[in-house]
Design an enzyme around this catalytic site. Structure first.
Site, PDB file in Angstrom:
ATOM      1  N   TRP A 151       0.808  -1.225   0.000  1.00 48.40           N
ATOM      2  CA  TRP A 151       0.000   0.000   0.000  1.00 48.40           C
ATOM      3  C   TRP A 151       0.840   1.274   0.000  1.00 48.40           C
ATOM      4  O   TRP A 151       0.301   2.364  -0.154  1.00 48.40           O
ATOM      5  CB  TRP A 151      -0.924   0.010   1.229  1.00 48.40           C
ATOM      6  CG  TRP A 151      -0.269  -0.428   2.503  1.00 48.40           C
ATOM      7  CD1 TRP A 151      -0.320  -1.687   3.038  1.00 48.40           C
ATOM      8  CD2 TRP A 151       0.560   0.343   3.385  1.00 48.40           C
ATOM      9  NE1 TRP A 151       0.423  -1.744   4.197  1.00 48.40           N
ATOM     10  CE2 TRP A 151       0.981  -0.508   4.441  1.00 48.40           C
ATOM     11  CE3 TRP A 151       0.983   1.660   3.400  1.00 48.40           C
ATOM     12  CZ2 TRP A 151       1.802  -0.087   5.471  1.00 48.40           C
ATOM     13  CZ3 TRP A 151       1.811   2.089   4.445  1.00 48.40           C
ATOM     14  CH2 TRP A 151       2.213   1.221   5.455  1.00 48.40           C
ATOM     15  N   ASN A 152       2.157   1.175   0.209  1.00 45.70           N
ATOM     16  CA  ASN A 152       2.906   2.429   0.433  1.00 45.70           C
ATOM     17  C   ASN A 152       3.164   3.216  -0.849  1.00 45.70           C
ATOM     18  O   ASN A 152       3.217   4.436  -0.825  1.00 45.70           O
ATOM     19  CB  ASN A 152       4.202   2.160   1.208  1.00 45.70           C
ATOM     20  CG  ASN A 152       5.166   1.265   0.467  1.00 45.70           C
ATOM     21  OD1 ASN A 152       4.750   0.396  -0.290  1.00 45.70           O
ATOM     22  ND2 ASN A 152       6.441   1.466   0.690  1.00 45.70           N
ATOM     23  N   GLY A 226       6.328  -6.573  -0.610  1.00 43.03           N
ATOM     24  CA  GLY A 226       5.643  -6.505   0.679  1.00 43.03           C
ATOM     25  C   GLY A 226       6.582  -6.882   1.799  1.00 43.03           C
ATOM     26  O   GLY A 226       7.805  -6.758   1.674  1.00 43.03           O
ATOM     27  N   SER A 227       6.007  -7.356   2.893  1.00 41.47           N
ATOM     28  CA  SER A 227       6.803  -7.617   4.092  1.00 41.47           C
ATOM     29  C   SER A 227       7.579  -8.929   3.969  1.00 41.47           C
ATOM     30  O   SER A 227       7.240  -9.805   3.154  1.00 41.47           O
ATOM     31  CB  SER A 227       5.866  -7.690   5.297  1.00 41.47           C
ATOM     32  OG  SER A 227       4.968  -8.768   5.122  1.00 41.47           O
ATOM     33  N   GLU A 248      10.293  -8.448  -3.465  1.00 45.36           N
ATOM     34  CA  GLU A 248      10.943  -7.227  -2.961  1.00 45.36           C
ATOM     35  C   GLU A 248      10.388  -6.983  -1.566  1.00 45.36           C
ATOM     36  O   GLU A 248       9.194  -6.722  -1.414  1.00 45.36           O
ATOM     37  CB  GLU A 248      10.621  -6.029  -3.874  1.00 45.36           C
ATOM     38  CG  GLU A 248      11.121  -6.173  -5.298  1.00 45.36           C
ATOM     39  CD  GLU A 248      12.632  -6.151  -5.392  1.00 45.36           C
ATOM     40  OE1 GLU A 248      13.294  -5.748  -4.413  1.00 45.36           O
ATOM     41  OE2 GLU A 248      13.158  -6.565  -6.431  1.00 45.36           O
ATOM     42  N   LEU A 249      11.268  -7.080  -0.553  1.00 50.47           N
ATOM     43  CA  LEU A 249      10.760  -7.133   0.820  1.00 50.47           C
ATOM     44  C   LEU A 249      11.233  -5.949   1.668  1.00 50.47           C
ATOM     45  O   LEU A 249      11.571  -4.902   1.136  1.00 50.47           O
ATOM     46  CB  LEU A 249      11.157  -8.490   1.424  1.00 50.47           C
ATOM     47  CG  LEU A 249      10.799  -9.698   0.530  1.00 50.47           C
ATOM     48  CD1 LEU A 249      11.331 -10.981   1.099  1.00 50.47           C
ATOM     49  CD2 LEU A 249       9.292  -9.797   0.313  1.00 50.47           C
ATOM     50  N   CYS A 282      10.308   1.472   1.754  1.00 54.10           N
ATOM     51  CA  CYS A 282      11.186   0.344   2.096  1.00 54.10           C
ATOM     52  C   CYS A 282      12.639   0.791   2.183  1.00 54.10           C
ATOM     53  O   CYS A 282      13.441   0.161   2.858  1.00 54.10           O
ATOM     54  CB  CYS A 282      11.024  -0.764   1.065  1.00 54.10           C
ATOM     55  SG  CYS A 282      11.195  -0.171  -0.621  1.00 54.10           S
ATOM     56  N   GLU A 378      12.148  -3.244  11.316  1.00 55.23           N
ATOM     57  CA  GLU A 378      11.647  -2.199  10.428  1.00 55.23           C
ATOM     58  C   GLU A 378      10.613  -1.352  11.178  1.00 55.23           C
ATOM     59  O   GLU A 378       9.750  -1.885  11.869  1.00 55.23           O
ATOM     60  CB  GLU A 378      11.009  -2.840   9.187  1.00 55.23           C
ATOM     61  CG  GLU A 378      10.749  -1.852   8.076  1.00 55.23           C
ATOM     62  CD  GLU A 378      10.174  -2.520   6.813  1.00 55.23           C
ATOM     63  OE1 GLU A 378       9.345  -3.443   6.940  1.00 55.23           O
ATOM     64  OE2 GLU A 378      10.558  -2.097   5.708  1.00 55.23           O
TER      65      GLU A 378
HETATM   66  P1  NDP Z   1       2.260  -7.191   3.234  1.00 49.07           P
HETATM   67  O1  NDP Z   1       3.296  -8.251   3.141  1.00 49.07           O
HETATM   68  O2  NDP Z   1       1.342  -7.190   4.388  1.00 49.07           O
HETATM   69  O3  NDP Z   1       1.310  -7.226   1.933  1.00 49.07           O
HETATM   70  C1  NDP Z   1       1.812  -7.144   0.626  1.00 49.07           C
HETATM   71  C2  NDP Z   1       0.771  -7.698  -0.332  1.00 49.07           C
HETATM   72  O4  NDP Z   1       0.629  -9.103  -0.128  1.00 49.07           O
HETATM   73  C3  NDP Z   1      -0.629  -7.111  -0.119  1.00 49.07           C
HETATM   74  O5  NDP Z   1      -1.280  -6.980  -1.360  1.00 49.07           O
HETATM   75  C4  NDP Z   1      -1.283  -8.181   0.728  1.00 49.07           C
HETATM   76  O6  NDP Z   1      -2.680  -8.133   0.671  1.00 49.07           O
HETATM   77  C5  NDP Z   1      -0.740  -9.418   0.066  1.00 49.07           C
HETATM   78  N1  NDP Z   1      -0.815 -10.638   0.863  1.00 49.07           N
HETATM   79  C6  NDP Z   1      -1.009 -10.772   2.208  1.00 49.07           C
HETATM   80  N2  NDP Z   1      -0.972 -12.086   2.552  1.00 49.07           N
HETATM   81  C7  NDP Z   1      -0.743 -12.790   1.402  1.00 49.07           C
HETATM   82  C8  NDP Z   1      -0.584 -14.181   1.105  1.00 49.07           C
HETATM   83  N3  NDP Z   1      -0.630 -15.114   2.048  1.00 49.07           N
HETATM   84  N4  NDP Z   1      -0.348 -14.534  -0.183  1.00 49.07           N
HETATM   85  C9  NDP Z   1      -0.270 -13.599  -1.154  1.00 49.07           C
HETATM   86  N5  NDP Z   1      -0.420 -12.276  -0.934  1.00 49.07           N
HETATM   87  C10 NDP Z   1      -0.653 -11.875   0.333  1.00 49.07           C
HETATM   88  O7  NDP Z   1       3.041  -5.809   3.108  1.00 49.07           O
HETATM   89  P2  NDP Z   1       2.454  -4.348   3.238  1.00 49.07           P
HETATM   90  O8  NDP Z   1       1.397  -4.138   2.222  1.00 49.07           O
HETATM   91  O9  NDP Z   1       2.121  -4.076   4.655  1.00 49.07           O
HETATM   92  O10 NDP Z   1       3.714  -3.476   2.772  1.00 49.07           O
HETATM   93  C11 NDP Z   1       4.728  -3.025   3.640  1.00 49.07           C
HETATM   94  C12 NDP Z   1       5.993  -3.865   3.467  1.00 49.07           C
HETATM   95  O11 NDP Z   1       6.400  -3.853   2.109  1.00 49.07           O
HETATM   96  C13 NDP Z   1       7.160  -3.271   4.255  1.00 49.07           C
HETATM   97  O12 NDP Z   1       7.852  -4.320   4.898  1.00 49.07           O
HETATM   98  C14 NDP Z   1       8.039  -2.660   3.171  1.00 49.07           C
HETATM   99  O13 NDP Z   1       9.404  -2.599   3.499  1.00 49.07           O
HETATM  100  C15 NDP Z   1       7.788  -3.594   2.015  1.00 49.07           C
HETATM  101  N6  NDP Z   1       8.089  -2.928   0.751  1.00 49.07           N
HETATM  102  C16 NDP Z   1       9.194  -3.339   0.055  1.00 49.07           C
HETATM  103  C17 NDP Z   1       9.563  -2.684  -1.102  1.00 49.07           C
HETATM  104  C18 NDP Z   1      10.758  -3.120  -1.887  1.00 49.07           C
HETATM  105  O14 NDP Z   1      10.890  -2.675  -3.015  1.00 49.07           O
HETATM  106  N7  NDP Z   1      11.650  -3.927  -1.349  1.00 49.07           N
HETATM  107  C19 NDP Z   1       8.801  -1.531  -1.593  1.00 49.07           C
HETATM  108  C20 NDP Z   1       7.635  -1.220  -0.804  1.00 49.07           C
HETATM  109  C21 NDP Z   1       7.308  -1.886   0.332  1.00 49.07           C
HETATM  110  P3  NDP Z   1      -3.485  -7.238   1.758  1.00 49.07           P
HETATM  111  O15 NDP Z   1      -2.799  -5.914   1.884  1.00 49.07           O
HETATM  112  O16 NDP Z   1      -4.804  -7.099   1.137  1.00 49.07           O
HETATM  113  O17 NDP Z   1      -3.432  -7.997   3.050  1.00 49.07           O
END
Ligand code: NDP
Length: 511
Positions: A151-152, A226-227, A248-249, A282, A378
């Site tokens: 979402w960021n 994501g995370s 990308e985490l 991130c 983080e």
């Molecule tokens: P999340 O890991 O919570 O979610 C990321 C995505 O995965 C969302 O669309 C989420 O859906 C979805 N999701 C959740 N559970 C599952 C599953 N079991 N299987 C498949 N998809 C799933 O991360 P955030 O959205 O909270 O983002 C923040 C994190 O992202 C931070 O740790 C940040 O550092 C990282 N990030 C990394 C970047 C990079 O380039 N390295 C860039 C930007 C952010 P839903 O939201 O609907 O639960």
């Protein structure tokens, strides 16, 4: 808290679990409601994308790139509309919506559209021994790519990946975060308005389960951002299906401030690097290691600059907007509380702001220690923990003492020294005298080490990663047979052994 985001268990959807309500994080105002796609709906979307992709893959790369530019043009033409939604749904400022989202996507599209034909051209391989044979690698679209986004940066991350995947000849099904679904649907609306095949790019809204369903739906690759915790689940699910996964985490970017740093530039960079997008980046500056000889002056400057930041509803003229998700706000509050309990000092900020809206003061913490959560986990919010160090070697060692390794920063007036330190920092990208910006430079790889990433995006190789690499080898002479084919005999064995000794000439080496 007045504003509850949809990820909160307290948010009440208007139509039960089958929908998600999107709210403005600065005001709590409801912005819209979107459906939660079921597994069957996700599978159907992937099937439709697959049909559309077959025709798309047959379109020459240059033509695909030209047509994707229409999407870029639509985004540019309707920039105000997109910025307005990014501000309202994401809580970011107008400048951030423009500079960190729109500009990034538009520039990336232009960069790859111009160069894709060359980047994806077959690559000849000159064989070092068998000159009668010719090899080359060619790049074939993978099929349907599933993009799962956070979402960021709800525009620049998923659309950057989508545009690269489309240019590479793939179809895309995007699962946006449940916190920012309206921006993804806006992107789909813009896409549909520019004459590209409708089913080639689709958006399935929903929660984590919809993302999990996308991985199981028969897609040919997953690009996840994501995370770390979700990334591990996603990578495991992809491994189970043996489909490639780019993940990308999280990040915990260290900034090393050397004794000879330009403190004015450093303080400006760190304040922006820690608080831009309310610290929800991130690559955010998440910990500062300042040389003891400049520590106090650096802190003074950082606090002064932080005190001048204007924070508030991002629809007005402010520097720092709202945080996007209430749970993240709670995490930030907890990290700061724990740091203070463990001995950190709040130099400025340190608390939520206002009765309504998800605001956290831009916060500077000093007297931090490496064993505090605020230095190890983080934060993903507007908090800059600072620690005094005795030497640059100590700073490097502390910077590397982390399970994450996305971005790192070094500040020094001596560029050579900066380069030497940068090469010792265990991060995918290290910038000398700058912060954050390389995500917006599509020619550079966006890559992390340790638990910050699996694979990489952006750069020429990043575009190729969205294709299968296939190798073709052609015999140019085509005689009756090769020497190593049947029948085996003493004669050919002897010739091969003589050939081996001639080619590799063993030398007597001293022990
Ligand atoms: P999340 O890991 O919570 O979610 C990321 C995505 O995965 C969302 O669309 C989420 O859906 C979805 N999701 C959740 N559970 C599952 C599953 N079991 N299987 C498949 N998809 C799933 O991360 P955030 O959205 O909270 O983002 C923040 C994190 O992202 C931070 O740790 C940040 O550092 C990282 N990030 C990394 C970047 C990079 O380039 N390295 C860039 C930007 C952010 P839903 O939201 O609907 O639960």
């Amino acid at each position: 808290m007045g504003a509850l985001s949809p990820k909160s268990s307290e948010a009440v959807p208007l139509h039960g679990d089958a929908s998600i309500v999107s709210r403005n994080p600065a005001t709590g105002q409801i912005l819209g409601e979107v459906p939660v796609a079921s597994s069957d709906e996700v599978r159907a979307a992937v099937a439709r994308a697959r049909v559309a992709q077959r025709d798309w893959a047959a379109v020459p790369v240059a033509e695909r790139a030209r047509r994707v530019l229409a999407f870029r043009d639509e985004i540019t033409t309707r920039a105000e509309e997109v910025i307005d939604l990014l501000v309202r749904e994401g809580g970011k400022t107008r400048s951030e919506a423009l500079g960190m989202e729109l500009v990034v996507v538009v520039d990336l599209a232009t960069y790859f559209a111009k160069r894709a034909e060359k980047i994806l051209a077959p690559q000849p391989i000159s064989l070092h021994l068998l000159k009668n044979k010719k090899s080359y690698v060619h790049f074939v679209p993978r099929g349907v790519v599933g993009v799962i986004a956070p979402w960021n940066f709800p525009l620049s991350i998923p659309l950057g990946e989508t545009i690269m995947a489309l240019i590479a000849g793939n179809g895309v099904v995007l699962k946006p975060s449940e916190i920012t679904p309206l921006i993804a649907l806006k992107a789909k609306e813009l896409y549909d308005a520019c004459g590209l095949p409708r089913d080639l790019f689709q958006v399935v809204t929903g929660r984590g389960a919809t993302g999990a369903a996308l991985i199981e739906s028969g897609v040919d690759q997953i690009v996840f951002t994501g995370s770390v915790a979700t990334g591990k689940k996603v990578a495991a699910a992809c491994g189970e299906r043996l489909i490639p996964c780019i993940a990308e985490l999280g990040g915990k970017a260290p900034a090393i401030v050397c004794a000879d740093a330009d403190l004015e530039r450093t303080a400006n960079a760190l304040v922006w690097g820690a608080f831009a997008n309310s610290g929800q980046v991130c690559a955010s500056v998440e910990r500062v290691y300042a040389h003891e000889s400049v520590h106090d002056e650096l802190v003074r400057k950082i606090v002064e600059k932080t005190s001048q930041l204007r924070q508030g509803d991002p629809s007005g003229e402010v520097d720092v907007g709202a945080m996007t998700w209430d749970r993240q706000l709670e995490t930030v509050e907890e990290r700061v509380k724990n740091a203070v309990a463990a001995g950190a000092r709040v130099a400025i900020g340190g608390k939520r702001r206002g009765e309504t809206g998800m605001f956290f003061d831009p916060t500077v913490l000093t007297e931090c220690r490496q064993d505090m959560d605020v230095m190890r986990k983080e934060i993903f919010g507007p908090v800059m923990p600072i620690m005094k160090v005795r030497s640059e070697d100590d700073a490097i060692q502390l910077a590397n003492d982390s399970h994450l390794g996305l971005c790192g920063y070094v500040f020094t007036k001596d560029r050579e020294k900066g380069r030497r330190i940068a090469e010792r920092v265990e991060c995918g990208t290290v910038m000398v005298n700058d912060v954050l910006f390389t995500y917006g430079a599509p020619e550079t790889p966006w890559v992390g080490v340790k638990q910050s990433a699996l694979g990489f995006t952006h750069s020429e190789d990043g575009l190729r990663e969205l294709c299968q690499r296939r190798h073709v080898n052609v015999d140019r002479i085509a005689g009756k047979k090769e020497i190593w084919w049947y029948p085996y005999s003493q004669k050919t064995f002897g010739r091969l052994l003589a050939g081996l000794r001639l080619l590799f000439r063993p030398k007597r080496r001293r022990a």
